[in-house]
Design a protein around this motif. Structure first.
Motif, PDB file in Angstrom:
ATOM      1  N   SER A  99       0.832  -1.254  -0.026  1.00  0.00           N
ATOM      2  CA  SER A  99      -0.035  -0.037  -0.070  1.00  0.00           C
ATOM      3  C   SER A  99       0.900   1.123  -0.050  1.00  0.00           C
ATOM      4  O   SER A  99       1.916   1.220   0.566  1.00  0.00           O
ATOM      5  N   LEU A 101       2.016   4.827   1.402  1.00  0.00           N
ATOM      6  CA  LEU A 101       2.213   5.042   2.751  1.00  0.00           C
ATOM      7  C   LEU A 101       1.039   5.821   3.360  1.00  0.00           C
ATOM      8  O   LEU A 101       0.786   5.496   4.532  1.00  0.00           O
ATOM      9  N   GLU A 102       0.474   6.649   2.532  1.00  0.00           N
ATOM     10  CA  GLU A 102      -0.714   7.434   3.092  1.00  0.00           C
ATOM     11  C   GLU A 102      -1.882   6.630   3.407  1.00  0.00           C
ATOM     12  O   GLU A 102      -2.946   7.014   4.056  1.00  0.00           O
ATOM     13  N   GLU A 103      -1.931   5.237   2.807  1.00  0.00           N
ATOM     14  CA  GLU A 103      -3.011   4.363   2.833  1.00  0.00           C
ATOM     15  C   GLU A 103      -2.645   3.414   4.201  1.00  0.00           C
ATOM     16  O   GLU A 103      -3.408   2.519   4.246  1.00  0.00           O
ATOM     17  N   ARG A 104      -1.705   3.171   4.371  1.00  0.00           N
ATOM     18  CA  ARG A 104      -1.241   2.303   5.467  1.00  0.00           C
ATOM     19  C   ARG A 104      -1.748   2.819   6.853  1.00  0.00           C
ATOM     20  O   ARG A 104      -1.823   3.800   7.103  1.00  0.00           O
ATOM     21  N   SER A 105      -2.382   1.663   7.760  1.00  0.00           N
ATOM     22  CA  SER A 105      -2.999   2.106   8.871  1.00  0.00           C
ATOM     23  C   SER A 105      -1.838   2.021  10.239  1.00  0.00           C
ATOM     24  O   SER A 105      -0.852   1.547  10.013  1.00  0.00           O
ATOM     25  N   THR A 155       7.642   1.062   5.258  1.00  0.00           N
ATOM     26  CA  THR A 155       8.250   2.139   6.317  1.00  0.00           C
ATOM     27  C   THR A 155       8.114   1.608   7.785  1.00  0.00           C
ATOM     28  O   THR A 155       9.192   1.755   8.526  1.00  0.00           O
TER      29      THR A 155
END
Length: 252
Positions: A99, A101-105, A155
């Motif tokens: 995913s 980065l901005e979509e990772r929870s 990340t």
């Protein structure tokens, strides 16, 4: 042989991959080994293989992110062997590397940190009192070249592995007066079962090999030999360092 004779070692994530190979080779060098992982069937198989080859091994199913379970592990090791000389914090997961980065929870990010980094902290704090009793010990935290250089994706993984590197350095300084050595190991690409579960594995493998000056992936045994050196008295003046085993990947 016998480089670790008389020592007791705990190895987490020991049911497969690098952890299993580390456990087998540490046992071959004369240590009594205690294996932990969440996969009981594979843990039992690795333990039995070590015993069949003449080594000493026991195991326990163990969620490394659970401090209470660490207490159970330590109690059992002391019951069986009476001491702790070596801890290899090997357990880890990769997490979400697909995913953006901005979509990772946050939940996923924290899960990776808990298993890869917080577990190493808990493991260290759990064994330190017993290493102090025997006036020394060796703690080896398995990190990654992902803890030294950045990469696209993962990340949480790189954050946890970078944290492992500096956690080791800080602990090394604090524990040096007690002759407890703490070092991190940073493998490059190794063809393990965890690697093979990655999405687009073959493409990743090709990229990793092409980016390695030795033009191949590492072998699990090559990482384990580094661990054995750090666990043994041969490295008695080595603490607070990172042992990079990556075929030259981070050399340029």
């Amino acid at each position: 042989m016998n480089r670790l004779l008389g020592k007791v070692a705990i190895i987490t994530g020991a049911a497969s991959g690098m952890g299993a190979v580390e456990a087998k080779l540490i046992a071959q060098e004369g240590a009594q080994v205690f294996l932990t992982d969440i996969n009981e069937e594979k843990l039992k198989a690795v333990s039995q293989e070590i015993i069949t080859l003449g080594g000493s091994a026991a195991y326990m199913v163990h969620d490394v992110s659970d401090e209470k379970q660490w207490g159970s592990v330590i109690n059992e090791v002391i019951r069986l062997y009476g001491k702790i000389n070596i801890l290899v914090n090997n357990a880890a997961i990769i997490g979400d590397i697909e995913s953006p980065l901005e979509e990772r929870s946050v939940k996923e990010f924290n899960k990776v940190l808990n298993i890869n980094l917080t577990s190493q902290f808990i493991g260290m704090k759990s064994v330190i009192p017993f290493m102090k009793k025997v006036k020394g010990g060796s703690i080896i935290n398995i990190s990654s070249i992902g803890g030294i250089v950045g990469s696209a994706g993962g990340t949480g993984y790189t954050a946890s592995k970078g944290g492992s590197r500096l956690l080791s350095k800080g602990a090394a300084v604090e524990l040096a007066p007690f002759n407890i050595r703490v070092n991190s190991v940073h493998p490059g690409f190794v063809d393990t079962s965890m690697s093979k579960n990655m999405p687009n594995y073959e493409a990743f493998k090709k990229m990793a090999v092409e980016g390695t000056p030795l033009r191949r992936g590492g072998k699990e045994e090559e990482i384990a030999y580094g661990v054995i050196f750090l666990a043994s008295d041969e490295s008695s003046f080595v603490t607070g360092t990172e042992l990079i085993i990556d075929g030259g990947n981070t050399a340029f």
